[in-house]
Design an enzyme around this catalytic site. Structure first.
Site, PDB file in Angstrom:
ATOM      1  N   TYR A 117       0.875  -1.183   0.000  1.00  0.00           N
ATOM      2  CA  TYR A 117       0.000   0.000   0.000  1.00  0.00           C
ATOM      3  C   TYR A 117       0.907   1.227   0.000  1.00  0.00           C
ATOM      4  CZ  TYR A 117      -3.875   2.986   1.814  1.00  0.00           C
ATOM      5  OH  TYR A 117      -4.818   3.958   2.013  1.00  0.00           O
ATOM      6  N   LYS A 142      -1.722  -1.521  -3.747  1.00  0.00           N
ATOM      7  CA  LYS A 142      -2.630  -0.388  -3.899  1.00  0.00           C
ATOM      8  C   LYS A 142      -1.775   0.855  -4.074  1.00  0.00           C
ATOM      9  CE  LYS A 142      -5.881   2.788  -1.864  1.00  0.00           C
ATOM     10  NZ  LYS A 142      -6.440   3.414  -0.643  1.00  0.00           N
TER      11      LYS A 142
END
Length: 293
Positions: free
Chosen positions: A132, A160
């Site tokens: 992330y 992400k």
């Protein structure tokens, strides 16, 4: 494979800033009804303001309420590898679909340090782990070559990207095309459709808290090959983003917009955005313009 839109779900609080799991469960049901997956304890979920035990209780409630109807990711990231690993093991026990791990914050990390951090967490759990990247908030950035090396780990299944740079997102997408089983999820709300067209597995969006159906429409229309409908939904989503985020800090404004629609979600924990009648009026005007209020 069908694309997946995840919403970085808000965490709800009562008037005394205590975690309100009943209100959070209601938001889970709202996203399930729209057909969106859920990311719990992310940046739009006030994760840095939650204690370890609160994050565990929150994720337990979200997984229980979703009841397998939609996939649930949970962000286990903290500033240190040790605590992140402990939290990831709790999420592994609970049974989330994926464990997202935000880059450490406050601590300035080398790329080698990031590689060790993510590898250690991924080694400790059976649930798929997702990197992330959100450097504007953590001041640490996963360079594409580091992501490429981590993609070779047997339990790191994707990333992400919330960096906002189309060049970096393109580099991650290239890794996704080369590394089998490494999925890329876009974070920037204005790049949802662009990312899908360029090979993203889906998106993880905070704005979907306020506009869940439109987010779901982008993905459904894209998967159905209806480019006109996908473009129309993306345009509506991006315009709403531009108007709302012009007022200030995006995660706090998403929460406040949702509060204007449903006060049961509560305010963000302090020292986040304070209630401001003038700002609330401006938010309500935007919500009315998009027929959300």
């Amino acid at each position: 494979m069908p694309s997946t839109a995840f919403v970085a779900l808000v965490s709800c609080f009562d008037e005394d800033e205590r975690l309100n799991l009943d209100a959070t469960r209601a938001q889970v049901r709202r996203q399930v009804a729209a057909g969106n997956g859920i990311m719990a304890a992310g940046t739009n979920g006030d994760f840095t303001a939650l204690t370890f035990d609160e994050r565990v209780a929150l994720v337990e409630a979200v997984v229980d309420e979703a009841n397998g109807a939609v996939p649930v990711m949970a962000n286990a990231g903290t500033a240190a590898t040790y605590e992140t690993t402990l939290l990831a093991r709790e999420f592994d026990r609970i049974g989330v679909t994926g464990i997202a791990v935000i880059t450490p914050y406050f601590i300035a990390c080398t790329q080698d340090g990031l590689h060790r951090h993510f590898s250690t967490v991924a080694d400790a759990v059976e649930t798929p782990v997702y990197l992330y990247d959100i450097p504007a908030r953590t001041q640490n950035h996963i360079e594409p070559e580091t992501a490429r090396a981590l993609a070779a780990h047997g339990n790191i299944h994707g990333i992400k990207d919330s960096g906002g740079s189309q060049d970096t997102l393109s580099a991650y997408l290239e890794i996704g095309r080369e590394a089998e089983g490494f999925d890329v999820y876009s974070g920037p709300d204005h790049l949802v459709l662009w990312s899908l067209r360029n090979g993203a597995a889906g998106c993880i969006s905070g704005l979907g808290n306020a506009m869940p159906e439109t987010l779901a429409d982008i993905v459904r229309a894209f998967d159905a090959g209806d480019e006109a409908a996908a473009e129309a939904a993306q345009a509506r989503y991006a315009d709403f983003r531009t108007d709302l985020y012009a007022l200030g800090y995006p995660p706090a404004l998403v929460k406040r917009a949702l509060w204007c629609m449903d006060p049961s979600v509560g305010a963000s924990r302090q020292p986040a955005l304070l209630p401001d009648p003038a700002q609330d009026d401006a938010i309500r005007e935007i919500l009315r313009r998009y027929e959300l209020l």
